[in-house]
Scaffold this motif. Structure first.
Motif, PDB file in Angstrom:
ATOM      1  N   ALA A   1      84.297  86.196 108.739  1.00  0.00           N
ATOM      2  CA  ALA A   1      85.096  85.367 107.847  1.00  0.00           C
ATOM      3  C   ALA A   1      84.560  83.944 107.888  1.00  0.00           C
ATOM      4  N   ALA A   2      83.905  83.533 106.798  1.00  0.00           N
ATOM      5  CA  ALA A   2      83.292  82.212 106.760  1.00  0.00           C
ATOM      6  C   ALA A   2      84.354  81.130 106.584  1.00  0.00           C
ATOM      7  N   PRO A   3      84.099  79.922 107.092  1.00  0.00           N
ATOM      8  CA  PRO A   3      85.045  78.819 106.881  1.00  0.00           C
ATOM      9  C   PRO A   3      85.200  78.524 105.396  1.00  0.00           C
ATOM     10  N   VAL A   4      86.412  78.128 105.000  1.00  0.00           N
ATOM     11  CA  VAL A   4      86.699  77.891 103.585  1.00  0.00           C
ATOM     12  C   VAL A   4      86.973  76.405 103.374  1.00  0.00           C
ATOM     13  N   ASP A   5      86.204  75.791 102.500  1.00  0.00           N
ATOM     14  CA  ASP A   5      86.409  74.391 102.144  1.00  0.00           C
ATOM     15  C   ASP A   5      87.786  74.226 101.504  1.00  0.00           C
ATOM     16  N   VAL A   6      88.404  73.073 101.727  1.00  0.00           N
ATOM     17  CA  VAL A   6      89.758  72.831 101.213  1.00  0.00           C
ATOM     18  C   VAL A   6      89.794  72.966  99.696  1.00  0.00           C
ATOM     19  N   GLY A   7      88.791  72.403  99.021  1.00  0.00           N
ATOM     20  CA  GLY A   7      88.754  72.499  97.568  1.00  0.00           C
ATOM     21  C   GLY A   7      88.585  73.928  97.091  1.00  0.00           C
ATOM     22  N   VAL A   8      87.719  74.695  97.772  1.00  0.00           N
ATOM     23  CA  VAL A   8      87.516  76.108  97.419  1.00  0.00           C
ATOM     24  C   VAL A   8      88.792  76.899  97.662  1.00  0.00           C
ATOM     25  N   GLN A   9      89.469  76.601  98.791  1.00  0.00           N
ATOM     26  CA  GLN A   9      90.712  77.315  99.093  1.00  0.00           C
ATOM     27  C   GLN A   9      91.767  77.049  98.018  1.00  0.00           C
ATOM     28  N   ARG A  10      91.887  75.796  97.599  1.00  0.00           N
ATOM     29  CA  ARG A  10      92.870  75.452  96.560  1.00  0.00           C
ATOM     30  C   ARG A  10      92.563  76.209  95.268  1.00  0.00           C
ATOM     31  N   ARG A  11      91.277  76.273  94.899  1.00  0.00           N
ATOM     32  CA  ARG A  11      90.893  76.973  93.668  1.00  0.00           C
ATOM     33  C   ARG A  11      91.169  78.472  93.767  1.00  0.00           C
ATOM     34  N   LEU A  12      90.875  79.061  94.929  1.00  0.00           N
ATOM     35  CA  LEU A  12      91.105  80.492  95.104  1.00  0.00           C
ATOM     36  C   LEU A  12      92.594  80.833  95.114  1.00  0.00           C
ATOM     37  N   LEU A  13      93.423  79.937  95.659  1.00  0.00           N
ATOM     38  CA  LEU A  13      94.864  80.173  95.624  1.00  0.00           C
ATOM     39  C   LEU A  13      95.376  80.168  94.187  1.00  0.00           C
ATOM     40  N   GLN A  14      94.909  79.212  93.387  1.00  0.00           N
ATOM     41  CA  GLN A  14      95.295  79.173  91.981  1.00  0.00           C
ATOM     42  C   GLN A  14      94.798  80.420  91.248  1.00  0.00           C
ATOM     43  N   GLN A  15      93.568  80.800  91.525  1.00  0.00           N
ATOM     44  CA  GLN A  15      92.984  81.975  90.871  1.00  0.00           C
ATOM     45  C   GLN A  15      93.751  83.239  91.220  1.00  0.00           C
ATOM     46  N   ALA A  16      94.116  83.374  92.489  1.00  0.00           N
ATOM     47  CA  ALA A  16      94.867  84.546  92.925  1.00  0.00           C
ATOM     48  C   ALA A  16      96.254  84.585  92.295  1.00  0.00           C
ATOM     49  N   ALA A  17      96.908  83.429  92.181  1.00  0.00           N
ATOM     50  CA  ALA A  17      98.241  83.374  91.571  1.00  0.00           C
ATOM     51  C   ALA A  17      98.179  83.809  90.112  1.00  0.00           C
ATOM     52  N   ARG A  18      97.183  83.315  89.379  1.00  0.00           N
ATOM     53  CA  ARG A  18      97.046  83.698  87.964  1.00  0.00           C
ATOM     54  C   ARG A  18      96.791  85.192  87.824  1.00  0.00           C
TER      55      ARG A  18
END
Length: 277
Positions: free
Chosen positions: A35-52
């Motif tokens: 499990a690679a470290p996740v940048d804060v900006g990438v994490q925020r984008r992936l959370l939005q993407q997953a919600a949509r």
């Protein structure tokens, strides 16, 4: 006198043996390394993407124009990225009713687990939502929409909803809501961890008469893909009756590919299961 040799004590029943403990530790370290470290900006984008993606899936599975939800805000979540498999997202987010009535409570709450498989479409999703429209109210609203659709004369083959000014004629609102419902399935199937879609316009509608009383029509939608800013036309065939599963078939033309090579076909079926991570 030398002490008499004693064998080592036998491990307690149920206690892990040293070799088993070592193996478990190695496996744990291997998973953490994967499990690679996740940048804060990438994490925020992936959370939005997953919600949509979760909401597209929820709207399709609900099969109810009166239950349609749109994203309000992501409240919390966690992201795991595995370079070989993809990424898994667990999150909680709030929603708003797509077509709210005056004076009603608009916010719902959803929790979801979403698995994106390395840029492949159709993420595996498990989503639960609460504080939504009551079932009885939803059934009444769906039946009213059903009656309105049945009373419509066959729409013209060339129609744009919304119009060039962004307005939707009230008499065509049921058609738009059903198109949004069917398009939710298409947008879920086409979503990856880096691409997401929004319904931009409905056109070329043709309603069919059926013997079983279902609403049956063909239509073309224009989907806006945000990462490339492309507008993708999709032809969709939808069959809907209140309280019954939605049936959808579609064909999309990817604009970036040569003509004739970009068609993507799909049909509504059993959802994918969450993969092991």
């Amino acid at each position: 006198m030398q002490p008499r040799w004693q064998p080592p004590p036998a491990p307690r029943r149920g206690a892990p043996r040293p070799a088993a403990r070592l193996l478990a530790l190695l496996l744990l370290l291997g998973l953490e390394a994967a499990a690679a470290p996740v940048d804060v900006g990438v994490q925020r984008r992936l959370l939005q993407q997953a919600a949509r993606a979760a909401l597209h899936f929820f709207n399709f599975r609900a099969g109810s124009p009166s239950a349609l939800q749109v994203l309000s805000a992501v409240q919390e979540g966690r992201v795991w990225v595995n370079p070989e498999k993809g990424c898994k997202v667990e999150l909680v987010f709030s929603t708003e009713r797509y077509n709210p009535q005056d004076g009603e409570e608009r916010l719902g709450k959803c929790s979801a687990r979403v698995f994106f498989k390395n840029q492949k479409p159709r993420p595996a999703i498990n989503v639960t939502c609460i504080r939504l429209t009551e079932k009885k109210t939803r059934q009444q609203e769906d039946y009213l929409l059903y009656k309105q659709m049945k009373q419509l004369k066959n729409p013209l083959d060339a129609v744009s909803i919304p119009d060039s000014h962004g307005n939707i004629d009230p008499s065509l609102r049921p058609m738009w809501d059903l198109a949004f419902l069917g398009s939710s399935y298409v947008m879920w199937e086409k979503t990856t961890q880096s691409s997401h879609y929004n319904l931009a316009q409905l056109s070329a509608v043709k309603q069919w008469k059926t013997n079983d009383g279902a609403i049956d029509f063909d239509y073309t939608v224009l989907l806006h893909e945000f990462s490339t800013q492309e507008i993708i036309p999709c032809h969709i065939h939808l069959v809907w009756s209140p309280g019954k599963p939605l049936r959808v078939k579609y064909n999309c033309q990817e604009l970036q590919l040569p003509e004739g090579s970009g068609a993507e076909e799909g049909s509504a079926g059993a959802p994918t299961q969450l993969s092991s991570f």
